[in-house]
Design a protein around this motif. Structure first.
Motif, PDB file in Angstrom:
ATOM      1  N   TYR A  25       0.832  -1.198   0.000  1.00 41.48           N
ATOM      2  CA  TYR A  25       0.000   0.000   0.000  1.00 41.48           C
ATOM      3  C   TYR A  25       0.870   1.252   0.000  1.00 41.48           C
ATOM      4  CZ  TYR A  25      -4.265  -2.551   1.436  1.00 41.48           C
ATOM      5  OH  TYR A  25      -5.347  -3.369   1.509  1.00 41.48           O
ATOM      6  N   PRO A  26       0.391   2.336  -0.600  1.00 40.05           N
ATOM      7  CA  PRO A  26       1.102   3.612  -0.472  1.00 40.05           C
ATOM      8  C   PRO A  26       1.070   4.060   0.998  1.00 40.05           C
ATOM      9  CG  PRO A  26      -0.858   3.848  -1.851  1.00 40.05           C
ATOM     10  CD  PRO A  26      -0.787   2.432  -1.425  1.00 40.05           C
ATOM     11  N   GLU A  27       1.996   4.915   1.359  1.00 43.73           N
ATOM     12  CA  GLU A  27       2.110   5.352   2.755  1.00 43.73           C
ATOM     13  C   GLU A  27       0.803   5.915   3.309  1.00 43.73           C
ATOM     14  OE1 GLU A  27       5.283   8.168   2.987  1.00 43.73           O
ATOM     15  OE2 GLU A  27       6.828   6.650   2.752  1.00 43.73           O
ATOM     16  N   GLY A  28       0.107   6.713   2.524  1.00 45.76           N
ATOM     17  CA  GLY A  28      -1.139   7.318   2.994  1.00 45.76           C
ATOM     18  C   GLY A  28      -2.200   6.289   3.316  1.00 45.76           C
ATOM     19  N   GLU A  29      -2.298   5.257   2.512  1.00 46.63           N
ATOM     20  CA  GLU A  29      -3.279   4.204   2.757  1.00 46.63           C
ATOM     21  C   GLU A  29      -2.882   3.388   3.976  1.00 46.63           C
ATOM     22  OE1 GLU A  29      -6.708   1.852   2.190  1.00 46.63           O
ATOM     23  OE2 GLU A  29      -6.147   3.875   1.621  1.00 46.63           O
ATOM     24  N   LEU A  30      -1.614   3.126   4.119  1.00 48.83           N
ATOM     25  CA  LEU A  30      -1.137   2.388   5.287  1.00 48.83           C
ATOM     26  C   LEU A  30      -1.396   3.193   6.564  1.00 48.83           C
ATOM     27  CD1 LEU A  30       0.200  -0.166   6.267  1.00 48.83           C
ATOM     28  CD2 LEU A  30       2.416   0.895   5.855  1.00 48.83           C
ATOM     29  N   ALA A  31      -1.155   4.492   6.527  1.00 50.31           N
ATOM     30  CA  ALA A  31      -1.437   5.352   7.683  1.00 50.31           C
ATOM     31  C   ALA A  31      -2.921   5.308   8.017  1.00 50.31           C
ATOM     32  CB  ALA A  31      -0.998   6.789   7.391  1.00 50.31           C
ATOM     33  N   ARG A  32      -3.764   5.376   6.998  1.00 48.98           N
ATOM     34  CA  ARG A  32      -5.216   5.326   7.204  1.00 48.98           C
ATOM     35  C   ARG A  32      -5.613   4.016   7.884  1.00 48.98           C
ATOM     36  NH1 ARG A  32      -9.761   3.987   4.772  1.00 48.98           N
ATOM     37  NH2 ARG A  32      -8.736   2.742   3.200  1.00 48.98           N
ATOM     38  N   LEU A  33      -5.057   2.914   7.411  1.00 43.38           N
ATOM     39  CA  LEU A  33      -5.345   1.598   7.974  1.00 43.38           C
ATOM     40  C   LEU A  33      -4.898   1.513   9.433  1.00 43.38           C
ATOM     41  CD1 LEU A  33      -6.150  -1.421   7.591  1.00 43.38           C
ATOM     42  CD2 LEU A  33      -3.809  -1.802   6.838  1.00 43.38           C
ATOM     43  N   ILE A  34      -3.724   2.048   9.720  1.00 45.32           N
ATOM     44  CA  ILE A  34      -3.224   2.022  11.099  1.00 45.32           C
ATOM     45  C   ILE A  34      -4.120   2.842  12.011  1.00 45.32           C
ATOM     46  CG2 ILE A  34      -1.311   2.780  12.580  1.00 45.32           C
ATOM     47  CD1 ILE A  34       0.555   1.890  10.234  1.00 45.32           C
ATOM     48  N   GLY A  63      -7.706  11.234  10.480  1.00 41.49           N
ATOM     49  CA  GLY A  63      -6.277  10.986  10.696  1.00 41.49           C
ATOM     50  C   GLY A  63      -5.523  10.891   9.394  1.00 41.49           C
ATOM     51  N   GLY A  64      -6.112  10.213   8.415  1.00 37.30           N
ATOM     52  CA  GLY A  64      -5.472  10.096   7.106  1.00 37.30           C
ATOM     53  C   GLY A  64      -5.286  11.437   6.430  1.00 37.30           C
ATOM     54  N   MET A  65      -6.308  12.283   6.501  1.00 29.46           N
ATOM     55  CA  MET A  65      -6.190  13.626   5.907  1.00 29.46           C
ATOM     56  C   MET A  65      -5.111  14.445   6.602  1.00 29.46           C
ATOM     57  SD  MET A  65     -10.093  14.815   4.893  1.00 29.46           S
ATOM     58  CE  MET A  65     -10.605  14.892   6.588  1.00 29.46           C
ATOM     59  N   ARG A  66      -5.074  14.362   7.932  1.00 30.37           N
ATOM     60  CA  ARG A  66      -4.060  15.117   8.687  1.00 30.37           C
ATOM     61  C   ARG A  66      -2.665  14.584   8.393  1.00 30.37           C
ATOM     62  NH1 ARG A  66      -6.080  16.435  14.652  1.00 30.37           N
ATOM     63  NH2 ARG A  66      -4.341  17.861  14.456  1.00 30.37           N
ATOM     64  N   TRP A  67      -2.541  13.263   8.250  1.00 31.45           N
ATOM     65  CA  TRP A  67      -1.239  12.677   7.947  1.00 31.45           C
ATOM     66  C   TRP A  67      -0.788  13.117   6.558  1.00 31.45           C
ATOM     67  CZ3 TRP A  67       1.065   9.625   4.354  1.00 31.45           C
ATOM     68  CH2 TRP A  67       2.308   9.097   4.689  1.00 31.45           C
ATOM     69  N   LEU A  68      -1.698  13.062   5.595  1.00 33.13           N
ATOM     70  CA  LEU A  68      -1.351  13.470   4.234  1.00 33.13           C
ATOM     71  C   LEU A  68      -0.996  14.948   4.158  1.00 33.13           C
ATOM     72  CD1 LEU A  68      -3.862  11.463   2.038  1.00 33.13           C
ATOM     73  CD2 LEU A  68      -1.364  11.340   1.942  1.00 33.13           C
ATOM     74  N   ALA A  69      -1.640  15.764   4.994  1.00 39.31           N
ATOM     75  CA  ALA A  69      -1.351  17.203   4.986  1.00 39.31           C
ATOM     76  C   ALA A  69       0.097  17.488   5.364  1.00 39.31           C
ATOM     77  CB  ALA A  69      -2.293  17.933   5.944  1.00 39.31           C
ATOM     78  N   GLN A  70       0.717  16.574   6.076  1.00 46.02           N
ATOM     79  CA  GLN A  70       2.107  16.759   6.504  1.00 46.02           C
ATOM     80  C   GLN A  70       3.072  15.918   5.679  1.00 46.02           C
ATOM     81  OE1 GLN A  70       2.325  16.002  10.709  1.00 46.02           O
ATOM     82  NE2 GLN A  70       0.641  17.381  11.157  1.00 46.02           N
ATOM     83  N   SER A  71       2.577  15.294   4.636  1.00 49.51           N
ATOM     84  CA  SER A  71       3.390  14.372   3.842  1.00 49.51           C
ATOM     85  C   SER A  71       3.896  15.016   2.557  1.00 49.51           C
ATOM     86  CB  SER A  71       2.579  13.128   3.500  1.00 49.51           C
ATOM     87  OG  SER A  71       2.198  12.466   4.680  1.00 49.51           O
ATOM     88  N   SER A  72       4.722  14.275   1.862  1.00 54.34           N
ATOM     89  CA  SER A  72       5.320  14.763   0.619  1.00 54.34           C
ATOM     90  C   SER A  72       4.317  14.742  -0.529  1.00 54.34           C
ATOM     91  CB  SER A  72       6.521  13.893   0.252  1.00 54.34           C
ATOM     92  OG  SER A  72       6.082  12.594  -0.112  1.00 54.34           O
ATOM     93  N   ALA A  75       3.803  11.221  -1.709  1.00 54.49           N
ATOM     94  CA  ALA A  75       2.835  10.467  -0.902  1.00 54.49           C
ATOM     95  C   ALA A  75       1.410  10.828  -1.306  1.00 54.49           C
ATOM     96  CB  ALA A  75       3.059  10.732   0.587  1.00 54.49           C
ATOM     97  N   HIS A  76       1.169  12.117  -1.560  1.00 56.98           N
ATOM     98  CA  HIS A  76      -0.157  12.554  -2.025  1.00 56.98           C
ATOM     99  C   HIS A  76      -0.518  11.895  -3.350  1.00 56.98           C
ATOM    100  CE1 HIS A  76      -1.447  15.834   0.683  1.00 56.98           C
ATOM    101  NE2 HIS A  76      -0.154  15.929   0.943  1.00 56.98           N
ATOM    102  N   ALA A  77       0.403  11.907  -4.273  1.00 56.52           N
ATOM    103  CA  ALA A  77       0.147  11.342  -5.602  1.00 56.52           C
ATOM    104  C   ALA A  77      -0.104   9.844  -5.528  1.00 56.52           C
ATOM    105  CB  ALA A  77       1.324  11.637  -6.531  1.00 56.52           C
ATOM    106  N   GLN A  78       0.686   9.146  -4.732  1.00 53.08           N
ATOM    107  CA  GLN A  78       0.492   7.695  -4.585  1.00 53.08           C
ATOM    108  C   GLN A  78      -0.862   7.395  -3.956  1.00 53.08           C
ATOM    109  OE1 GLN A  78       3.863   6.609  -2.243  1.00 53.08           O
ATOM    110  NE2 GLN A  78       5.189   6.301  -4.022  1.00 53.08           N
ATOM    111  N   TYR A  79      -1.214   8.155  -2.930  1.00 50.74           N
ATOM    112  CA  TYR A  79      -2.500   7.927  -2.273  1.00 50.74           C
ATOM    113  C   TYR A  79      -3.652   8.235  -3.225  1.00 50.74           C
ATOM    114  CZ  TYR A  79      -6.420   8.023   0.853  1.00 50.74           C
ATOM    115  OH  TYR A  79      -7.643   7.779   1.427  1.00 50.74           O
ATOM    116  N   GLU A  80      -3.543   9.314  -3.965  1.00 50.66           N
ATOM    117  CA  GLU A  80      -4.612   9.690  -4.899  1.00 50.66           C
ATOM    118  C   GLU A  80      -4.818   8.610  -5.948  1.00 50.66           C
ATOM    119  OE1 GLU A  80      -7.765  11.169  -6.619  1.00 50.66           O
ATOM    120  OE2 GLU A  80      -6.954  11.905  -4.724  1.00 50.66           O
ATOM    121  N   ALA A  81      -3.736   8.036  -6.483  1.00 50.87           N
ATOM    122  CA  ALA A  81      -3.858   6.958  -7.472  1.00 50.87           C
ATOM    123  C   ALA A  81      -4.532   5.740  -6.852  1.00 50.87           C
ATOM    124  CB  ALA A  81      -2.488   6.589  -8.023  1.00 50.87           C
TER     125      ALA A  81
END
Length: 104
Positions: A25-34, A63-72, A75-81
């Motif tokens: 999973y991309p980092e954003g999806e993994l963060a969301r799952l956690i 949490g996922g939105m907040r994590w992505l807001a602080q990410s590269s 990470a945004h592009a991978q999560y969006e795909a």
């Protein structure tokens, strides 16, 4: 040491199997799952699955939105795909629902 089952590694206390399907999973999806799974460890209403899953999903999304807001940007592009594929799949299942209602 964890035991291995047909479903994957189980944790040392014999709980839910730890599956390897999320490793790619991309980092954003993994963060969301956690976030989602951690909520289940903190808040649990006995015999109320609807509340437990709804609350975990709400926290996961925030949490996922907040994590992505602080990410590269990567990470945004991978999560969006990844999320785009999820939305496409949900649309396909919605489109299939009506014809299947007529069959069943």
């Amino acid at each position: 040491m964890p035991a291995y089952s047909a479903l994957g590694w189980t944790n040392w206390v014999g709980g839910d199997p730890l599956r390897n399907t999320f490793i790619g999973y991309p980092e954003g999806e993994l963060a969301r799952l956690i976030f989602h799974e951690l909520v289940h460890q903190v808040v649990f209403a006995a015999r109320d699955t609807a509340f437990n899953e709804s609350f975990a999903t709400a926290v996961e999304r925030i949490g996922g939105m907040r994590w992505l807001a602080q990410s590269s940007e990567a990470a945004h592009a991978q999560y969006e795909a990844f999320d785009s594929r999820r939305r496409d799949f949900r649309e396909l299942t919605r489109e299939a629902r009506e014809p299947l209602k007529g069959i069943y």
